[in-house]
Design an enzyme around this catalytic site. Structure first.
Site, PDB file in Angstrom:
ATOM      1  N   SER A  96       5.028  -7.054  -1.857  1.00  0.00           N
ATOM      2  CA  SER A  96       4.627  -7.106  -0.455  1.00  0.00           C
ATOM      3  C   SER A  96       5.081  -8.426   0.150  1.00  0.00           C
ATOM      4  O   SER A  96       4.855  -9.492  -0.433  1.00  0.00           O
ATOM      5  CB  SER A  96       3.104  -6.994  -0.385  1.00  0.00           C
ATOM      6  OG  SER A  96       2.667  -7.173   0.940  1.00  0.00           O
ATOM      7  N   ALA A  97       5.696  -8.373   1.341  1.00  0.00           N
ATOM      8  CA  ALA A  97       6.266  -9.585   1.951  1.00  0.00           C
ATOM      9  C   ALA A  97       5.206 -10.630   2.267  1.00  0.00           C
ATOM     10  O   ALA A  97       5.406 -11.817   2.022  1.00  0.00           O
ATOM     11  CB  ALA A  97       7.013  -9.201   3.234  1.00  0.00           C
ATOM     12  N   HIS A  98       4.055 -10.189   2.818  1.00  0.00           N
ATOM     13  CA  HIS A  98       3.118 -11.207   3.313  1.00  0.00           C
ATOM     14  C   HIS A  98       2.344 -11.903   2.213  1.00  0.00           C
ATOM     15  O   HIS A  98       1.610 -12.855   2.463  1.00  0.00           O
ATOM     16  CB  HIS A  98       2.171 -10.625   4.380  1.00  0.00           C
ATOM     17  CG  HIS A  98       1.129  -9.666   3.895  1.00  0.00           C
ATOM     18  ND1 HIS A  98      -0.207  -9.976   3.892  1.00  0.00           N
ATOM     19  CD2 HIS A  98       1.214  -8.407   3.418  1.00  0.00           C
ATOM     20  CE1 HIS A  98      -0.907  -8.928   3.442  1.00  0.00           C
ATOM     21  NE2 HIS A  98      -0.064  -7.977   3.151  1.00  0.00           N
ATOM     22  N   THR A 101      12.859   4.175  10.898  1.00  0.00           N
ATOM     23  CA  THR A 101      13.776   3.051  11.122  1.00  0.00           C
ATOM     24  C   THR A 101      13.212   1.805  10.449  1.00  0.00           C
ATOM     25  O   THR A 101      12.058   1.447  10.673  1.00  0.00           O
ATOM     26  CB  THR A 101      13.930   2.799  12.638  1.00  0.00           C
ATOM     27  OG1 THR A 101      14.371   4.012  13.239  1.00  0.00           O
ATOM     28  CG2 THR A 101      14.921   1.694  12.920  1.00  0.00           C
ATOM     29  N   CYS A 105     -13.464  -5.029   3.227  1.00  0.00           N
ATOM     30  CA  CYS A 105     -12.807  -3.812   3.685  1.00  0.00           C
ATOM     31  C   CYS A 105     -12.297  -4.040   5.104  1.00  0.00           C
ATOM     32  O   CYS A 105     -12.579  -5.066   5.719  1.00  0.00           O
ATOM     33  CB  CYS A 105     -13.732  -2.616   3.590  1.00  0.00           C
ATOM     34  SG  CYS A 105     -15.218  -2.804   4.538  1.00  0.00           S
ATOM     35  N   ASN A 133      -6.119  -9.450  -7.488  1.00  0.00           N
ATOM     36  CA  ASN A 133      -6.192 -10.185  -6.225  1.00  0.00           C
ATOM     37  C   ASN A 133      -7.491 -10.974  -6.068  1.00  0.00           C
ATOM     38  O   ASN A 133      -7.523 -11.978  -5.380  1.00  0.00           O
ATOM     39  CB  ASN A 133      -6.019  -9.231  -5.037  1.00  0.00           C
ATOM     40  CG  ASN A 133      -6.858  -7.988  -5.171  1.00  0.00           C
ATOM     41  OD1 ASN A 133      -6.747  -7.251  -6.146  1.00  0.00           O
ATOM     42  ND2 ASN A 133      -7.721  -7.737  -4.194  1.00  0.00           N
ATOM     43  N   GLN A 171       0.554  -9.694  -6.413  1.00  0.00           N
ATOM     44  CA  GLN A 171       0.030 -11.068  -6.493  1.00  0.00           C
ATOM     45  C   GLN A 171       0.853 -11.975  -7.407  1.00  0.00           C
ATOM     46  O   GLN A 171       0.649 -13.194  -7.382  1.00  0.00           O
ATOM     47  CB  GLN A 171      -1.450 -11.049  -6.937  1.00  0.00           C
ATOM     48  CG  GLN A 171      -2.380 -10.367  -5.939  1.00  0.00           C
ATOM     49  CD  GLN A 171      -2.559 -11.155  -4.628  1.00  0.00           C
ATOM     50  OE1 GLN A 171      -2.149 -12.313  -4.515  1.00  0.00           O
ATOM     51  NE2 GLN A 171      -3.149 -10.516  -3.627  1.00  0.00           N
ATOM     52  N   THR A 223       0.855  -1.192   0.000  1.00  0.00           N
ATOM     53  CA  THR A 223       0.000   0.000   0.000  1.00  0.00           C
ATOM     54  C   THR A 223       0.889   1.240   0.000  1.00  0.00           C
ATOM     55  O   THR A 223       0.672   2.188  -0.777  1.00  0.00           O
ATOM     56  CB  THR A 223      -0.927   0.001   1.236  1.00  0.00           C
ATOM     57  OG1 THR A 223      -1.734  -1.182   1.186  1.00  0.00           O
ATOM     58  CG2 THR A 223      -1.828   1.221   1.267  1.00  0.00           C
TER      59      THR A 223
END
Ligand code: PLP
Length: 377
Positions: free
Chosen positions: A187-189, A227, A310, A139, A167, A71
């Site tokens: 995106s990592a997840h 950080t 959502c 997605n 995706q 995002t």
């Protein structure tokens, strides 16, 4: 009850390689910005994650900006590359892009879910030097856009192309920069890493012109302050190196069984991700609401999602299906997205539960969530 998790497009289960890398990084006491030994050790972990990810996605390490997820990466791209340009976005883009580009020109998709290339070309003719945002795969439906063709059109009309690659990254081998993308978000997840980490990866020379959304302490060479989340980024890099299974055969079995129950497979005419099915269940009295299906399957122990949920957890009508011309099904389709760790037997059990849910729903629409849970043996 032992849950069967079939919602990989929302978040893939954490891969053991990512967990191991995160545990090791959690032991690092330092801040990568500190100049002492512990800081330097932390910086080595950070830069090694950057180098692995950059190599994995065919980019130079200096062109990869770590973020809190896709995002933020999408928003950063639109903020930095869209400044002073008309912004054009696909009609089926994720809210990460839609919300970052209010007032953008919408590029329609065909009924298959693929971007309409002649219309894209017409829009590029009338919107000079545009920024075009297109996702590599949707997605909700898994539909893959014809990215190479879209990228050539962008090049012909001097437009920049930003790809939301969330995706496909780690699932489909695409060299986004070689295709001509100016930037892409990962995106990592979504690839077996932890929640809360991502990256914006830019074409050579562009990253240095990125103006930060968050200036902060000048981290990421002034392109993203704050950080860095070291353990999450180490897990991100480790997950991206893991090869993913081909889940198409399992997906085919689910779709065959669902079709036999009267379901429609949204986007089936287009090339799609191998793990994703978007199944609408039309009934004699209008379709069976997605929310009702999701709840019934949840009670039977299966985690799937409505096309679009959502953050409040409420189910919204799918703008993706509406854009594909399936407004009638925008509220009655569920998404089944198979994870990398799909177990033997998960598909068989799901098919039994889906059949039972569909039979009850089509017999007595709207009354399936109150039925006793059904679970395959
Ligand atoms: N883009 C697409 C296509 C997605 O599926 C998602 C997540 O659902 C995002 C962007 C947002 O990614 P993140 O959760 O990393 O912010």
């Amino acid at each position: 009850m032992d849950l069967v998790y079939l919602d990989a497009n929302a978040s893939e289960p954490l891969h053991p390689a990512a967990r191991a890398a995160m545990l090791a990084a959690l032991e690092q006491p330092g801040n990568p910005a500190s100049i002492h030994g512990a800081g330097r050790a932390a910086r080595r972990v950070l830069e090694s994650a950057r180098e692995s990810l950059a190599a994995r996605f065919h980019a130079a390490p200096g062109d990869l900006i770590f973020t809190s997820g896709a995002t933020e990466a999408d928003a950063l791209a639109i903020h930095a590359l869209g400044a002073g340009r008309p912004v054009l976005i696909g009609a089926t883009e994720h809210d990460a892009v839609r919300a970052a580009a209010p007032g953008a020109v919408i590029i329609p998709v065909r009924q298959s879910g693929e971007v309409d290339l002649p219309t894209l070309e017409a829009l590029l003719r009338t919107h000079e030097n545009a920024l075009v945002c297109l996702m590599s795969a949707n997605n909700e439906t898994g539909v893959l856009h014809p990215l190479a063709d879209a990228a050539s059109l962008c090049a012909r009309y001097h437009a920049l192309l930003h790809v939301d690659a969330v995706q496909t990254a780690g699932r489909v081998e695409i060299d986004y920069l070689a295709l001509g993308a100016a930037s892409f978000a990962v995106s990592a997840h979504k690839l077996g890493g932890p929640l809360g980490a991502g990256a914006l990866i830019c074409a050579a020379g562009l990253a240095d012109h990125i103006k930060p959304l968050i200036a902060g302490g000048g981290q990421e060479r002034g392109r993203r302050g704050g950080t860095p989340a070291l353990p999450a980024l180490a897990g991100f890099a480790a997950a991206a190196m893991v090869a993913r299974p081909d889940l198409r055969a399992a997906r085919e079995r689910i779709e065959q069984a669902a079709r036999a129950c009267g379901a429609l497979v949204m986007g089936e005419a287009a090339p799609r991700l191998g793990n994703t099915s978007c199944l609408a269940l039309p009934g004699a009295r209008g379709g069976v609401r997605a929310e009702t299906q999701v709840i019934a399957l949840d009670m039977a122990g299966f985690c799937v999602s409505a096309g679009s949920a959502c953050s409040s957890g409420k189910v919204a009508r799918s703008h993706v299906l509406a854009a594909m011309g399936y407004a009638d099904h925008a509220g009655d389709a569920i998404r089944v997205s198979l994870p990398w760790n799909l177990r033997d037997g998960d598909v068989d059990q799901f098919i039994v539960a889906y059949r039972a849910m569909a039979e009850r729903a089509l017999r007595k629409p709207g009354d399936i969530s109150s039925s006793p849970p059904v679970r395959a043996a």
